[in-house]
Write a protein that holds these residues in place. Structure first.
Motif, PDB file in Angstrom:
ATOM      1  N   MET A 127      38.901  47.632  23.861  1.00 44.87           N
ATOM      2  CA  MET A 127      38.087  46.447  24.130  1.00 44.87           C
ATOM      3  C   MET A 127      36.606  46.743  23.942  1.00 44.87           C
ATOM      4  O   MET A 127      35.846  45.941  23.390  1.00 44.87           O
ATOM      5  N   LEU A 128      36.176  47.910  24.408  1.00 41.64           N
ATOM      6  CA  LEU A 128      34.777  48.310  24.249  1.00 41.64           C
ATOM      7  C   LEU A 128      34.426  48.475  22.772  1.00 41.64           C
ATOM      8  O   LEU A 128      33.348  48.036  22.320  1.00 41.64           O
ATOM      9  N   ALA A 129      35.326  49.089  22.021  1.00 42.03           N
ATOM     10  CA  ALA A 129      35.082  49.281  20.585  1.00 42.03           C
ATOM     11  C   ALA A 129      34.991  47.947  19.855  1.00 42.03           C
ATOM     12  O   ALA A 129      34.155  47.769  18.953  1.00 42.03           O
ATOM     13  N   SER A 179      45.295  52.311  43.973  1.00 44.43           N
ATOM     14  CA  SER A 179      45.818  52.392  42.615  1.00 44.43           C
ATOM     15  C   SER A 179      45.974  51.011  41.992  1.00 44.43           C
ATOM     16  O   SER A 179      45.700  50.822  40.801  1.00 44.43           O
ATOM     17  N   VAL A 180      46.419  50.049  42.790  1.00 41.31           N
ATOM     18  CA  VAL A 180      46.580  48.686  42.285  1.00 41.31           C
ATOM     19  C   VAL A 180      45.231  48.098  41.889  1.00 41.31           C
ATOM     20  O   VAL A 180      45.091  47.460  40.836  1.00 41.31           O
ATOM     21  N   ILE A 181      44.224  48.308  42.722  1.00 44.51           N
ATOM     22  CA  ILE A 181      42.893  47.782  42.428  1.00 44.51           C
ATOM     23  C   ILE A 181      42.343  48.397  41.146  1.00 44.51           C
ATOM     24  O   ILE A 181      41.800  47.703  40.285  1.00 44.51           O
ATOM     25  N   VAL A 182      42.484  49.719  41.007  1.00 45.34           N
ATOM     26  CA  VAL A 182      41.986  50.401  39.809  1.00 45.34           C
ATOM     27  C   VAL A 182      42.678  49.860  38.566  1.00 45.34           C
ATOM     28  O   VAL A 182      42.034  49.565  37.543  1.00 45.34           O
ATOM     29  N   THR A 183      43.989  49.716  38.623  1.00 49.80           N
ATOM     30  CA  THR A 183      44.739  49.229  37.463  1.00 49.80           C
ATOM     31  C   THR A 183      44.334  47.817  37.092  1.00 49.80           C
ATOM     32  O   THR A 183      44.137  47.491  35.918  1.00 49.80           O
ATOM     33  N   ARG A 184      44.200  46.950  38.098  1.00 56.47           N
ATOM     34  CA  ARG A 184      43.805  45.567  37.821  1.00 56.47           C
ATOM     35  C   ARG A 184      42.405  45.493  37.223  1.00 56.47           C
ATOM     36  O   ARG A 184      42.149  44.711  36.302  1.00 56.47           O
ATOM     37  N   VAL A 185      41.507  46.300  37.747  1.00 59.97           N
ATOM     38  CA  VAL A 185      40.140  46.304  37.217  1.00 59.97           C
ATOM     39  C   VAL A 185      40.134  46.744  35.762  1.00 59.97           C
ATOM     40  O   VAL A 185      39.478  46.135  34.908  1.00 59.97           O
ATOM     41  N   MET A 186      40.887  47.803  35.455  1.00 56.13           N
ATOM     42  CA  MET A 186      40.903  48.333  34.089  1.00 56.13           C
ATOM     43  C   MET A 186      41.597  47.392  33.114  1.00 56.13           C
ATOM     44  O   MET A 186      41.320  47.413  31.914  1.00 56.13           O
ATOM     45  N   CYS A 241      38.905  43.605  33.540  1.00 58.68           N
ATOM     46  CA  CYS A 241      37.467  43.630  33.256  1.00 58.68           C
ATOM     47  C   CYS A 241      37.129  43.815  31.775  1.00 58.68           C
ATOM     48  O   CYS A 241      36.213  43.138  31.275  1.00 58.68           O
ATOM     49  N   PRO A 242      37.793  44.734  31.030  1.00 58.90           N
ATOM     50  CA  PRO A 242      37.402  44.918  29.623  1.00 58.90           C
ATOM     51  C   PRO A 242      37.414  43.647  28.772  1.00 58.90           C
ATOM     52  O   PRO A 242      36.430  43.382  28.079  1.00 58.90           O
ATOM     53  N   GLY A 287      35.181  39.947  36.669  1.00 60.02           N
ATOM     54  CA  GLY A 287      36.462  40.622  36.847  1.00 60.02           C
ATOM     55  C   GLY A 287      36.619  41.187  38.243  1.00 60.02           C
ATOM     56  O   GLY A 287      37.693  41.079  38.854  1.00 60.02           O
ATOM     57  N   MET A 288      35.582  41.805  38.775  1.00 59.55           N
ATOM     58  CA  MET A 288      35.639  42.350  40.128  1.00 59.55           C
ATOM     59  C   MET A 288      35.848  41.254  41.165  1.00 59.55           C
ATOM     60  O   MET A 288      36.575  41.432  42.147  1.00 59.55           O
ATOM     61  N   MET A 289      35.210  40.113  40.943  1.00 60.69           N
ATOM     62  CA  MET A 289      35.380  38.985  41.874  1.00 60.69           C
ATOM     63  C   MET A 289      36.821  38.495  41.876  1.00 60.69           C
ATOM     64  O   MET A 289      37.376  38.162  42.923  1.00 60.69           O
ATOM     65  N   ILE A 290      37.439  38.454  40.703  1.00 59.62           N
ATOM     66  CA  ILE A 290      38.828  38.002  40.608  1.00 59.62           C
ATOM     67  C   ILE A 290      39.768  39.003  41.266  1.00 59.62           C
ATOM     68  O   ILE A 290      40.675  38.640  42.024  1.00 59.62           O
ATOM     69  N   VAL A 291      39.552  40.299  41.006  1.00 61.65           N
ATOM     70  CA  VAL A 291      40.442  41.330  41.544  1.00 61.65           C
ATOM     71  C   VAL A 291      40.372  41.386  43.062  1.00 61.65           C
ATOM     72  O   VAL A 291      41.383  41.567  43.741  1.00 61.65           O
ATOM     73  N   THR A 292      39.171  41.260  43.602  1.00 62.33           N
ATOM     74  CA  THR A 292      38.991  41.374  45.065  1.00 62.33           C
ATOM     75  C   THR A 292      39.131  40.060  45.796  1.00 62.33           C
ATOM     76  O   THR A 292      38.951  40.007  47.007  1.00 62.33           O
ATOM     77  N   ASN A 293      39.478  39.008  45.069  1.00 63.86           N
ATOM     78  CA  ASN A 293      39.639  37.700  45.708  1.00 63.86           C
ATOM     79  C   ASN A 293      40.816  37.719  46.669  1.00 63.86           C
ATOM     80  O   ASN A 293      41.924  38.103  46.324  1.00 63.86           O
ATOM     81  N   LYS A 294      40.592  37.323  47.904  1.00 61.11           N
ATOM     82  CA  LYS A 294      41.644  37.353  48.927  1.00 61.11           C
ATOM     83  C   LYS A 294      42.750  36.347  48.648  1.00 61.11           C
ATOM     84  O   LYS A 294      43.836  36.449  49.192  1.00 61.11           O
ATOM     85  N   GLY A 295      42.497  35.397  47.799  1.00 60.36           N
ATOM     86  CA  GLY A 295      43.515  34.385  47.498  1.00 60.36           C
ATOM     87  C   GLY A 295      44.411  34.756  46.349  1.00 60.36           C
ATOM     88  O   GLY A 295      45.155  33.945  45.864  1.00 60.36           O
ATOM     89  N   ARG A 296      44.393  35.990  45.909  1.00 62.08           N
ATOM     90  CA  ARG A 296      45.191  36.427  44.759  1.00 62.08           C
ATOM     91  C   ARG A 296      46.665  36.314  45.056  1.00 62.08           C
ATOM     92  O   ARG A 296      47.092  36.418  46.176  1.00 62.08           O
TER      93      ARG A 296
END
Length: 229
Positions: A24-26, A177-184, A187-188, A220-229
């Protein structure tokens, strides 16, 4: 004691996340800089894979190993726990009214004199598997009476509603681990979209690429950390 993911699985997952996020970065760099940015895009793609392997592997390795418990063992435990409500031949019995179904178990409430007690007891045993409550055809109002009670005990997000049944799904445990995976994973593409969108407003301004990426990462961080997920 919870079983850990382990180094090999964590390394494999880290490489996959690095491939995805690096790609995605590339793409973002190639679209912004054109052919002049291909070498930089390829370099950053490889660098992202290496960094993800080094940084994410120890984080994911200590995570909780996921999997579905044995359904047969769950059904057996549920039957044993509900056997106190057996009413004898012709009435409600755990052996005949509790069955395995898919990745969980179903509890038929037909012929039950104390359906609410059965439901309450079953809920205490349903932390790991899906639990389906099936209501009798001759008492359609029982479902409507039961639904508010289940919503109060487990919340609306864990209840799947059907015409003649209510399904309780296990609570989703959100760990590191779930948070890290969702962010990765999330977010890209948002960062790429933000970079391309910002850059298209005023081509030739590299700073807009950075600002767009930051905006996408924040979203992306706002979506991942949203309590209503």
């Amino acid at each position: 004691m919870q079983e850990k993911v382990g180094f090999r699985r964590a390394l494999s997952a880290s490489i996959v996340l690095g491939l995805y996020s690096g790609f995605m970065l590339a793409v973002a760099i190639a679209m912004s800089l054109g052919s002049d940015g291909l070498k930089l895009a390829a370099f950053l793609w490889g660098l992202t894979i290496v960094l993800c392997s080094l940084i994410l592997t120890p984080i994911l390795a200590v995570g909780r190993k996921r999997g579905v418990p044995e359904t047969d063992a769950f059904v057996k435990t549920l039957r044993e726990g509900l056997s106190e409500f057996n009413e004898g031949k012709g009435g409600w019995r755990a052996l005949s009214h509790v069955r395995g179904e898919g990745m969980g178990a179903s509890v038929s409430l037909s012929n039950a004199s104390n359906p609410l007690l059965i439901i309450e007891k079953a809920l205490n045993l349903s932390n790991q598997c899906k639990l389906i409550f099936r209501f009798p055809k001759n008492d359609p109002a029982m479902r409507e009476r039961t639904l508010p009670i289940l919503e109060e005990k487990v919340g609306t997000s864990r209840i799947q509603r059907r015409t003649k049944s209510l399904t309780i799904v296990p609570e989703v445990i959100i760990d590191r681990s779930v948070i890290v995976t969702r962010v990765m994973m999330l977010c890209p593409p948002l960062m790429v979209g933000g970079s391309v969108g910002f850059y298209s407003v005023a081509p030739g301004q590299p700073m807009l690429v950075v600002l767009g990426a930051i905006a996408g990462a924040i979203l992306g961080m706002m979506i991942v950390t949203n309590k209503g997920r």
